[in-house]
Motif scaffolding. Sequence first.
Motif, PDB file in Angstrom:
ATOM      1  N   GLN A   1      -1.117  -7.628   6.742  1.00  0.00           N
ATOM      2  CA  GLN A   1      -2.557  -7.560   6.499  1.00  0.00           C
ATOM      3  C   GLN A   1      -2.892  -6.452   5.505  1.00  0.00           C
ATOM      4  O   GLN A   1      -3.750  -6.632   4.634  1.00  0.00           O
ATOM      5  CB  GLN A   1      -3.288  -7.323   7.821  1.00  0.00           C
ATOM      6  CG  GLN A   1      -3.269  -8.513   8.763  1.00  0.00           C
ATOM      7  CD  GLN A   1      -3.834  -8.171  10.128  1.00  0.00           C
ATOM      8  OE1 GLN A   1      -3.548  -7.099  10.683  1.00  0.00           O
ATOM      9  NE2 GLN A   1      -4.657  -9.064  10.675  1.00  0.00           N
ATOM     10  N   GLN A   2      -2.205  -5.317   5.614  1.00  0.00           N
ATOM     11  CA  GLN A   2      -2.452  -4.224   4.680  1.00  0.00           C
ATOM     12  C   GLN A   2      -2.067  -4.619   3.255  1.00  0.00           C
ATOM     13  O   GLN A   2      -2.783  -4.314   2.299  1.00  0.00           O
ATOM     14  CB  GLN A   2      -1.677  -2.976   5.118  1.00  0.00           C
ATOM     15  CG  GLN A   2      -2.200  -2.343   6.407  1.00  0.00           C
ATOM     16  CD  GLN A   2      -1.316  -1.208   6.893  1.00  0.00           C
ATOM     17  OE1 GLN A   2      -0.245  -0.955   6.315  1.00  0.00           O
ATOM     18  NE2 GLN A   2      -1.744  -0.522   7.934  1.00  0.00           N
ATOM     19  N   ARG A   3      -0.941  -5.288   3.117  1.00  0.00           N
ATOM     20  CA  ARG A   3      -0.495  -5.704   1.783  1.00  0.00           C
ATOM     21  C   ARG A   3      -1.450  -6.713   1.157  1.00  0.00           C
ATOM     22  O   ARG A   3      -1.535  -6.815  -0.071  1.00  0.00           O
ATOM     23  CB  ARG A   3       0.916  -6.295   1.856  1.00  0.00           C
ATOM     24  CG  ARG A   3       2.021  -5.253   2.033  1.00  0.00           C
ATOM     25  CD  ARG A   3       3.392  -5.874   1.755  1.00  0.00           C
ATOM     26  NE  ARG A   3       3.718  -6.910   2.722  1.00  0.00           N
ATOM     27  CZ  ARG A   3       4.364  -6.701   3.860  1.00  0.00           C
ATOM     28  NH1 ARG A   3       4.756  -5.476   4.181  1.00  0.00           N
ATOM     29  NH2 ARG A   3       4.637  -7.691   4.681  1.00  0.00           N
TER      30      ARG A   3
ATOM     31  N   TRP B   1      -7.525   0.837   9.851  1.00  0.00           N
ATOM     32  CA  TRP B   1      -6.479   0.549   8.851  1.00  0.00           C
ATOM     33  C   TRP B   1      -5.113   0.426   9.520  1.00  0.00           C
ATOM     34  O   TRP B   1      -4.378  -0.525   9.288  1.00  0.00           O
ATOM     35  CB  TRP B   1      -6.467   1.645   7.786  1.00  0.00           C
ATOM     36  CG  TRP B   1      -5.292   1.540   6.854  1.00  0.00           C
ATOM     37  CD1 TRP B   1      -4.097   2.197   6.943  1.00  0.00           C
ATOM     38  CD2 TRP B   1      -5.186   0.690   5.705  1.00  0.00           C
ATOM     39  NE1 TRP B   1      -3.252   1.834   5.928  1.00  0.00           N
ATOM     40  CE2 TRP B   1      -3.885   0.902   5.147  1.00  0.00           C
ATOM     41  CE3 TRP B   1      -6.043  -0.213   5.099  1.00  0.00           C
ATOM     42  CZ2 TRP B   1      -3.453   0.242   4.010  1.00  0.00           C
ATOM     43  CZ3 TRP B   1      -5.603  -0.881   3.954  1.00  0.00           C
ATOM     44  CH2 TRP B   1      -4.324  -0.655   3.427  1.00  0.00           C
ATOM     45  N   TYR B   2      -4.778   1.411  10.351  1.00  0.00           N
ATOM     46  CA  TYR B   2      -3.445   1.424  10.957  1.00  0.00           C
ATOM     47  C   TYR B   2      -3.307   0.401  12.084  1.00  0.00           C
ATOM     48  O   TYR B   2      -2.186   0.120  12.520  1.00  0.00           O
ATOM     49  CB  TYR B   2      -3.107   2.826  11.463  1.00  0.00           C
ATOM     50  CG  TYR B   2      -2.874   3.800  10.329  1.00  0.00           C
ATOM     51  CD1 TYR B   2      -1.807   3.622   9.446  1.00  0.00           C
ATOM     52  CD2 TYR B   2      -3.726   4.882  10.125  1.00  0.00           C
ATOM     53  CE1 TYR B   2      -1.601   4.498   8.384  1.00  0.00           C
ATOM     54  CE2 TYR B   2      -3.525   5.766   9.078  1.00  0.00           C
ATOM     55  CZ  TYR B   2      -2.464   5.569   8.211  1.00  0.00           C
ATOM     56  OH  TYR B   2      -2.259   6.432   7.163  1.00  0.00           O
TER      57      TYR B   2
ATOM     58  N   VAL C   1      -3.302   6.121   0.443  1.00  0.00           N
ATOM     59  CA  VAL C   1      -4.248   5.796   1.508  1.00  0.00           C
ATOM     60  C   VAL C   1      -4.732   7.072   2.187  1.00  0.00           C
ATOM     61  O   VAL C   1      -5.937   7.280   2.389  1.00  0.00           O
ATOM     62  CB  VAL C   1      -3.596   4.841   2.536  1.00  0.00           C
ATOM     63  CG1 VAL C   1      -4.479   4.703   3.773  1.00  0.00           C
ATOM     64  CG2 VAL C   1      -3.363   3.468   1.910  1.00  0.00           C
TER      65      VAL C   1
ATOM     66  N   ARG D   1       1.440  -4.728   8.624  1.00  0.00           N
ATOM     67  CA  ARG D   1       1.802  -4.454   7.246  1.00  0.00           C
ATOM     68  C   ARG D   1       1.428  -5.619   6.338  1.00  0.00           C
ATOM     69  O   ARG D   1       1.025  -5.432   5.194  1.00  0.00           O
ATOM     70  CB  ARG D   1       3.314  -4.193   7.156  1.00  0.00           C
ATOM     71  CG  ARG D   1       3.767  -2.928   7.843  1.00  0.00           C
ATOM     72  CD  ARG D   1       3.206  -1.697   7.177  1.00  0.00           C
ATOM     73  NE  ARG D   1       3.761  -1.479   5.854  1.00  0.00           N
ATOM     74  CZ  ARG D   1       3.298  -0.560   5.004  1.00  0.00           C
ATOM     75  NH1 ARG D   1       2.253   0.167   5.336  1.00  0.00           N
ATOM     76  NH2 ARG D   1       3.861  -0.413   3.817  1.00  0.00           N
TER      77      ARG D   1
ATOM     78  N   PRO E   1       0.826  -1.204   0.000  1.00  0.00           N
ATOM     79  CA  PRO E   1       0.000   0.000   0.000  1.00  0.00           C
ATOM     80  C   PRO E   1       0.862   1.257   0.000  1.00  0.00           C
ATOM     81  O   PRO E   1       1.863   1.351   0.710  1.00  0.00           O
ATOM     82  CB  PRO E   1      -0.796  -0.125   1.296  1.00  0.00           C
ATOM     83  CG  PRO E   1      -0.771  -1.576   1.642  1.00  0.00           C
ATOM     84  CD  PRO E   1       0.561  -2.057   1.165  1.00  0.00           C
TER      85      PRO E   1
ATOM     86  N   PRO F   1      -6.845  -0.769  -1.360  1.00  0.00           N
ATOM     87  CA  PRO F   1      -7.009  -0.059  -0.085  1.00  0.00           C
ATOM     88  C   PRO F   1      -8.106   1.001  -0.114  1.00  0.00           C
ATOM     89  O   PRO F   1      -8.836   1.165   0.861  1.00  0.00           O
ATOM     90  CB  PRO F   1      -5.635   0.584   0.130  1.00  0.00           C
ATOM     91  CG  PRO F   1      -4.685  -0.312  -0.592  1.00  0.00           C
ATOM     92  CD  PRO F   1      -5.428  -0.760  -1.811  1.00  0.00           C
TER      93      PRO F   1
END
Length: 322
Positions: free
Chosen positions: A62-64, A55-56, A23, A60, A18, A69
């Motif tokens: 999980q975000q990827r 989100w935060y 974002v 990382r 991301p 996004p």
Amino acid sequence: MNTPVGTPSEAGHERSEPDLSAVVGERRQLINLAYRLLGSLAEAEDAVQETYTRWYAMSRQQQRAIEAPGAWLTTVASRVCLDMLGSARARRERYVGAWIPEPLPDRTEWFSGRAGGGGAEPADPADRITLDESVNMAFLVVLESMTPAERVAFILHDVFRYPFAEVAEIVGRTPAACRQLASSARRRIHAAQTPAAPAAGQAGLVRDFKQAWEAKDIKALVDLLDPGATMTADGGGLVGTVLRPVEGSARIAEYLIHIADKAPGLTLLERTVNGRPGLVAQHSGITVTVAAFSLTGGRITRIWAVRNPEKLRTWTEHAQED
């Protein structure tokens, strides 16, 4: 609605990682969406903040794993707003007097030179709202009569142009059910719509209203108001105002003269309110009322007067900076 405010975000479709700026760049879209869903800038800020918190809170990895996004943020923000709408209905039943959506200024009229200006992202969430027909006060008031699911389905599909398959995933219902929700909401909108006067005509009528009010000319006020006009005020129990709508041109005119007599030194300013000509009343440089209007056939049919100071933060801050 004919003109979409935004479209489903494509950000992040072909990224393995991301992009932080992308974002963060979704914030404008999210604020636009949340304000239309909630009718409150403060609540919209809360919803968007909660979305970014979620989100935060992810790793990382999980975000990827999230392919898009922007779409993820929109889905989460919409679900947060849906939950907030459910609880807001209960809160607004306990609200003192009428609840009117929070009025928005037109940033082109007053944003120039303000701190946070320049080419940077606006510091105030109000400056991120795109003003169009989906934020005029009459439209937002009709949205308040809808169920939370109707409102979310309608705004996502008719305003932001999300396909019903995506709306269904957000609302937690089938695409067919979401289609019915949006159709029901659309009928409410159409039933409440009245032919809009040209922008120049609207501004002229509001200007005449302002001058008649300043002159305390009750006959002129009555002539400018539709015989069946209604004025609704929102003080939230924090300032004095009528708790029920004032109906009829004569009664509204008498009430306006009463206000003028009780508040000497009131300054009336022509301003854009939610994309339409409106009035701002200031006392000692502080914004005390923001009025939005609905006009039909050359006369004023509805007045929404927001007096709750919690809903006038943006207007008051600007008055103080001026």
